[in-house]
Design a protein around this motif. Sequence first.
Motif, short mmCIF file in Angstrom:
data_model
loop_
_atom_site.label_atom_id
_atom_site.label_comp_id
_atom_site.label_asym_id
_atom_site.label_seq_id
_atom_site.Cartn_x
_atom_site.Cartn_y
_atom_site.Cartn_z
N SER A 143 42.26 37.49 45.23
CA SER A 143 43.61 37.02 45.55
C SER A 143 44.63 38.10 45.23
CB SER A 143 43.92 35.75 44.77
OG SER A 143 45.27 35.38 44.96
N PRO A 144 45.66 38.25 46.08
CA PRO A 144 46.72 39.23 45.77
C PRO A 144 47.46 38.91 44.46
CG PRO A 144 46.84 38.52 48.06
CD PRO A 144 45.87 37.61 47.40
N ARG A 145 47.35 37.66 43.98
CA ARG A 145 48.02 37.30 42.73
C ARG A 145 47.47 38.09 41.53
NH1 ARG A 145 49.95 31.45 42.84
NH2 ARG A 145 49.98 30.90 45.06
N LEU A 146 46.25 38.59 41.65
CA LEU A 146 45.65 39.34 40.54
C LEU A 146 46.41 40.63 40.24
CD1 LEU A 146 41.86 38.87 41.36
CD2 LEU A 146 43.19 37.71 39.59
N TRP A 147 47.16 41.15 41.23
CA TRP A 147 47.96 42.34 40.98
C TRP A 147 49.01 42.08 39.91
CZ3 TRP A 147 46.70 47.05 42.43
CH2 TRP A 147 45.85 47.22 43.52
N ALA A 148 49.52 40.87 39.85
CA ALA A 148 50.52 40.54 38.82
C ALA A 148 49.93 40.70 37.42
CB ALA A 148 51.03 39.12 39.03
N PHE A 149 48.67 40.31 37.24
CA PHE A 149 48.04 40.45 35.94
C PHE A 149 47.76 41.92 35.62
CE2 PHE A 149 47.22 36.11 37.19
CZ PHE A 149 47.38 35.41 36.00
N LEU A 150 47.44 42.72 36.65
CA LEU A 150 47.24 44.15 36.43
C LEU A 150 48.53 44.83 35.99
CD1 LEU A 150 45.41 46.64 36.58
CD2 LEU A 150 46.06 46.85 38.99
#
Length: 485
Positions: A143-150
């Motif tokens: 999911s593109p949302r994982l970039w927020a955690f990175l």
Amino acid sequence: MDFSSFLTSLGTSFLIFVVLMLLFTWLSRRPGNSVVYYPNRILKGMDPWEGGSRSRNPFAWIREAFSSSEQDVINMSGVDTAVYFVFLSTALGILVLSGLILLPVLLPVAATDDNVKAQKTNGSNQTFSEIDNLLMGNVKDDSPRLWAFLFATYWVSLVTYFLLWKAYVHVSVLRANALMAPGLKPEQFAVLVRDIPPAPEGQTRKEQVDSYFKSIYPETYYRSMVVTNNREVNKIYKKLEGYKKKLAHAEAVYDGSKKTGKPEGLRPTTKTGLLGLVGKKVDSIEHYNEKIKELIPKLEAEQKATLREKQQACAFVFFTNRVAAASAAQSLHAQMVDTWTATEAPEPRQIIWSNLKIKYFQRIIRQYVVSFIVALTILFYMIPIGLISALTTLDNLKKLLPFSEVNCRYCRSQDSAGSLPSSDCTHRVFGTVAQVTYGPLQGRGNSFSGPCSEGYFWKIFLFHRSERLYWSDTGCHLVQDVEEH
């Protein structure tokens, strides 16, 4: 851990905090405990309860902690306390600055996805709680949302590095100001010199040290004090002090007998044998006076012999100002690094006198040998820790002790890993290895106890991290694989 268990744990911790604070308040207000809770006030000649400490609010210290300036803390408790406050404020700053970005950003990103719900629908065997809906596990794979955690990981790293750098600079300034403060300490004018070469023929050790450093620092050198082996002197001095105390006690008993009995009093007696229980009965005061007269010349003769024959290859060198002493402690005084080794002089209570005579290369060898021994000790302690962690999980306890199933259910609801008993056992073993590793660290040859304490806590930290992150889980998985096959 579900949300109700989290609230229960939070409430229990708060209750324990309140009980401990009330206990602290009650104990600190008792007059006999003032030396324990207010030592700095007493050392500075102040009243322990100056400012209404005995009758103030139990939580007034929180307001005082925030209202006190850093200079007030240094004046009252010293630089070490101020450095500890810098550490606490840095940790709090990392949490606050990280939370200001992570909570408003990551919580909505995770809460608005439905990975946990999808896995429940697909019949996954995993157990989920309400808190899992707010974590990264609720975000679907790829999911593109994982970039927020990175990006959040990089943000936390940048905040941590920046605040640690500021703390390091601040602590360096505090230390420099403390060294330049008008309050003087004796060790600031001294340097510990080890690995002194043999004295030339016809010259004593003290003359050798005096002439050597006076030629290098002709204007700021003051004097030297050669370290000697005082073992025999200390034995005689200890006996002499013991007889003086016994004499004072016998004279006090004799004076007391004059007031309660006959005017001439009753002179106390003792026996000359073992522990004063056997042997010839003699007058205590005369006997102790004779012993003291015998030991005084013996002590003086042994002191002269010690100064003449038992000087060691190390000395304390004193200067007339702190700048010269600090410069000498950071300089090489010979072409070979294993001679005339100079370091800052520690406080007298920190010195390990038996290590001062150890030579340079022996110290290096000792450091490697001790590190190897401590590493082996920690490694072999991991084997029983892994077994304990594997055999004392809640699942295994439920199999071995069926009557504890109710307690196991409660523990599992409070701890998601289900390994509370194993944690207790491993912490007990952890306490044992903490005591075992400190002894060899003193044998490395350090001149004072500071490096021993630093090495002790560093190795205990490594032990704790490896035990919690690797060995406990390895033992659990190993036993599970053995049971399955």
